[in-house]
Design an enzyme around this catalytic site. Sequence first.
Site, mmCIF file in Angstrom:
data_model
loop_
_atom_site.group_PDB
_atom_site.id
_atom_site.type_symbol
_atom_site.label_atom_id
_atom_site.label_comp_id
_atom_site.label_asym_id
_atom_site.label_seq_id
_atom_site.Cartn_x
_atom_site.Cartn_y
_atom_site.Cartn_z
ATOM 1 N N GLU A 89 -9.874 -0.345 11.881
ATOM 2 C CA GLU A 89 -10.506 -1.179 10.849
ATOM 3 C C GLU A 89 -10.416 -2.678 11.139
ATOM 4 O OE1 GLU A 89 -8.943 -0.797 6.847
ATOM 5 O OE2 GLU A 89 -7.003 -1.584 7.399
ATOM 6 N N ASP A 137 6.089 -5.271 6.791
ATOM 7 C CA ASP A 137 6.761 -6.411 7.437
ATOM 8 C C ASP A 137 6.899 -7.607 6.501
ATOM 9 O OD1 ASP A 137 3.993 -6.556 7.594
ATOM 10 O OD2 ASP A 137 3.959 -7.580 9.517
ATOM 11 N N ASP A 138 5.843 -7.925 5.747
ATOM 12 C CA ASP A 138 5.938 -9.097 4.869
ATOM 13 C C ASP A 138 6.926 -8.854 3.722
ATOM 14 O OD1 ASP A 138 4.249 -10.956 6.098
ATOM 15 O OD2 ASP A 138 2.486 -9.868 5.381
ATOM 16 N N GLY A 156 0.819 -1.217 0.000
ATOM 17 C CA GLY A 156 0.000 0.000 0.000
ATOM 18 C C GLY A 156 0.849 1.260 0.000
ATOM 19 N N ARG A 173 1.120 -5.689 -4.985
ATOM 20 C CA ARG A 173 1.114 -6.611 -3.849
ATOM 21 C C ARG A 173 1.581 -8.028 -4.219
ATOM 22 N NH1 ARG A 173 -0.675 -4.294 0.679
ATOM 23 N NH2 ARG A 173 -2.237 -2.651 0.632
ATOM 24 N N GLY A 210 -5.489 0.607 9.113
ATOM 25 C CA GLY A 210 -4.427 0.137 10.009
ATOM 26 C C GLY A 210 -4.340 -1.376 10.071
ATOM 27 N N ARG A 211 -5.189 -2.057 9.279
ATOM 28 C CA ARG A 211 -5.271 -3.529 9.335
ATOM 29 C C ARG A 211 -5.455 -3.989 10.776
ATOM 30 N NH1 ARG A 211 -3.796 -5.814 4.476
ATOM 31 N NH2 ARG A 211 -2.333 -4.535 3.341
ATOM 32 N N TYR A 253 -25.268 14.978 15.672
ATOM 33 C CA TYR A 253 -24.868 13.664 15.162
ATOM 34 C C TYR A 253 -23.794 13.019 16.021
ATOM 35 C CZ TYR A 253 -27.029 14.887 10.680
ATOM 36 O OH TYR A 253 -27.904 15.237 9.698
ATOM 37 N N ARG A 275 -3.125 8.168 2.480
ATOM 38 C CA ARG A 275 -1.988 7.327 2.065
ATOM 39 C C ARG A 275 -1.068 7.990 1.047
ATOM 40 N NH1 ARG A 275 -3.594 1.196 0.931
ATOM 41 N NH2 ARG A 275 -4.054 2.087 -1.101
ATOM 42 N N LYS A 317 8.259 0.718 5.459
ATOM 43 C CA LYS A 317 7.128 1.515 4.992
ATOM 44 C C LYS A 317 5.821 0.943 5.487
ATOM 45 C CE LYS A 317 4.478 -0.032 2.551
ATOM 46 N NZ LYS A 317 3.531 -0.781 1.737
ATOM 47 N N THR A 318 4.899 1.712 5.907
ATOM 48 C CA THR A 318 3.468 1.405 6.038
ATOM 49 C C THR A 318 2.807 2.448 6.920
ATOM 50 O OG1 THR A 318 1.702 -0.076 6.741
ATOM 51 C CG2 THR A 318 3.752 -0.366 7.920
ATOM 52 N N ILE A 319 1.671 2.951 6.439
ATOM 53 C CA ILE A 319 0.929 3.918 7.246
ATOM 54 C C ILE A 319 0.448 3.251 8.530
ATOM 55 C CG2 ILE A 319 0.169 5.345 5.305
ATOM 56 C CD1 ILE A 319 -2.659 3.950 5.770
ATOM 57 N N ASP A 320 0.331 1.911 8.523
ATOM 58 C CA ASP A 320 -0.257 1.205 9.665
ATOM 59 C C ASP A 320 0.593 1.328 10.936
ATOM 60 O OD1 ASP A 320 -2.046 0.460 7.760
ATOM 61 O OD2 ASP A 320 -1.463 -1.646 7.686
ATOM 62 N N TYR A 355 -7.709 5.896 2.518
ATOM 63 C CA TYR A 355 -7.133 6.320 1.234
ATOM 64 C C TYR A 355 -6.859 7.828 1.216
ATOM 65 C CZ TYR A 355 -8.517 1.612 0.107
ATOM 66 O OH TYR A 355 -8.636 0.252 0.136
HETATM 67 P P1 FBP Z 1 0.498 -1.886 3.641
HETATM 68 O O1 FBP Z 1 0.409 -2.773 4.833
HETATM 69 O O2 FBP Z 1 0.849 -2.577 2.398
HETATM 70 O O3 FBP Z 1 1.375 -0.688 3.896
HETATM 71 O O4 FBP Z 1 -0.966 -1.274 3.390
HETATM 72 C C1 FBP Z 1 -1.653 -0.610 4.370
HETATM 73 C C2 FBP Z 1 -3.118 -0.442 4.073
HETATM 74 O O5 FBP Z 1 -3.385 0.915 3.772
HETATM 75 C C3 FBP Z 1 -3.994 -0.917 5.233
HETATM 76 O O6 FBP Z 1 -4.134 0.074 6.220
HETATM 77 C C4 FBP Z 1 -5.282 -1.289 4.545
HETATM 78 O O7 FBP Z 1 -5.998 -2.285 5.233
HETATM 79 C C5 FBP Z 1 -4.802 -1.856 3.230
HETATM 80 O O8 FBP Z 1 -3.562 -1.231 2.964
HETATM 81 C C6 FBP Z 1 -5.748 -1.590 2.093
HETATM 82 O O9 FBP Z 1 -5.263 -2.252 0.966
HETATM 83 P P2 FBP Z 1 -5.648 -1.884 -0.534
HETATM 84 O O10 FBP Z 1 -4.790 -0.724 -0.922
HETATM 85 O O11 FBP Z 1 -5.251 -3.099 -1.273
HETATM 86 O O12 FBP Z 1 -7.086 -1.531 -0.576
#
Ligand code: FBP
Length: 552
Positions: A308, A172-173, A78, A142, A248-249, A240, A427, A199-202, A424
Amino acid sequence: MIISALQKARAEYQPKLPKSLTGSVKLVDGAATESVADQAEIKELFPNTYGMPLITFEETDGATDYPAVNVGVILSGGQAPGGHNVISGIFDGIKKINADSKLYGFLGGPGGLVDHKYIEITAGYLNGYRNTGGFDIIGSGRTKLEEEAQFDKGLEILKELNINALVIIGGDDSNTNACVLAEYYAAKNAGVQVIGCPKTIDGDLKNEMIEASFGFDTAVKVYAELIGNIQRDANSAKKYWHFVKLMGRSASHIGLEAALQTQPNITLISEEVAEKKQTLDEIVAYMADIVAKRAAEGNNFGVALIPEGLIEFVPEMKALIAELNDLLAEGSAIEKEFKMMKKSHRLAWLAEQLTAESAAVFNSLPTGIATQLTLDRDPHGNVQVSLIETEKLLGEMVKTKLAEMKEAGEFKGKFGTQYHFFGYEGRCAAPSNFDADYCYSLGYNAAFLIAEGKTGYMSSVRNTTAPAEEWIAGGVPVTMMMNMEKRHGHMKPVIQKALVELDGAPFKFLLENREKWAFEPDYLYPGPIQYWGPSEVCDRTTVTLQLEQGKK
Ligand code: FBP
């Protein structure tokens, strides 16, 4: 190309570097390393790249003379703000080392290496991308790089282009796979080094030596700005409840940091839910209770943050998802039958394949959510949590609960909802000063790891709450971060994922304040990312980093 005034001004920004990388550089070896767990197995699997020392770079007076290098770079997974600056840093670093060095970018992620799709990245081409967000300079993907046939195919093009080193920018992967590749090429004496970049926003690729994955800082600042704006709206209209799901997976770092920056009324943390083994009903009761208590004070509004990955951590949902993952595994007989079936029959039929407990949970879900749980799995065979509307599920369940409470005279207010999913939006944001500097430094540092002949290392820049000049640059062996985990039914060496630590300073800070934030008007409004102005505004790091490093 037409660009905005901000883009133009930003293109001229010269990212800061650690002082140690600005002149001649000396490599200093630290202590030999061990993997975080399962040392014997990992040592056996990585005979050439296990146990290597930590590395730091220091300034030296002596001139260094490095030969030219040809380097390949891959963006994996991502998008995350700052990727273009990693590439700028690699480019400038290898040119500084030797002006004849060249940089090639493999297109569309790891698949570009296997399919021999690449471009040469020249100074002119790169200039349009400096300090910009996105991964569009070469694209990402990916595809998992994990089979020897892929490694050999990649080696063909690396040899053809005379590439000495590959930098893999990923989570990580991807970094685990980078290390497997480093080991494979080392064992083969292929003459190709492999360096990883975090790298990863998570934010879940971090440890003692990797203080943050790049992109986290910018992405959360974008979400915090949006949440702050929503809080202002909620506080103005007072009608509201906003349920906000955040990317963030599995990890809740984004949700936690966003909460620390904005102080909303409710913050759910998946790791806490797992620890307390909270059921969906308990979570809903917790939320409904806050809604009712606020309503009793005349506040029929609020903001709730939801990570999420939450539902994967709720025990009954975790069991259901695990069963669904097995049943719907790609290519399985059940998956085939499921996909052939008329859509209107699918859910009822699938429920019959589940155990009685999971079928009861599955049948209790709104149809939309149940359907989302059956969508295609990701390349790791897991449900794609970003596709599940957990915020709506919780909102609907809280509504039902409040209706019951109304009957019992326990709720006298109103409950109107608005739903949001932020992921999104952040990112590909233009990197904050922190990410612009951090990413450039990670790339520049990778160039020195390459010049020093290193392989199987991840570029590491530490001491990041200090001014950039004082950052510590170096390398950490990827094997040091590994342990053995079950993947697709087999034990595999993988980089240990960093989930939110419940005894860590950031979560404890939330815990100390969450109750107060639920009821008192304590919203923070961080506003947009600033690039020019006072350093405490423009260069501030995440609250998570500050708390982790005892700076707050
Ligand atoms: P990475 O782990 O590859 O950095 O991706 C992070 C992420 O933005 C997650 O937060 C999210 O669940 C996922 O990618 C969404 O994936 P996609 O871009 O395939 O919709």
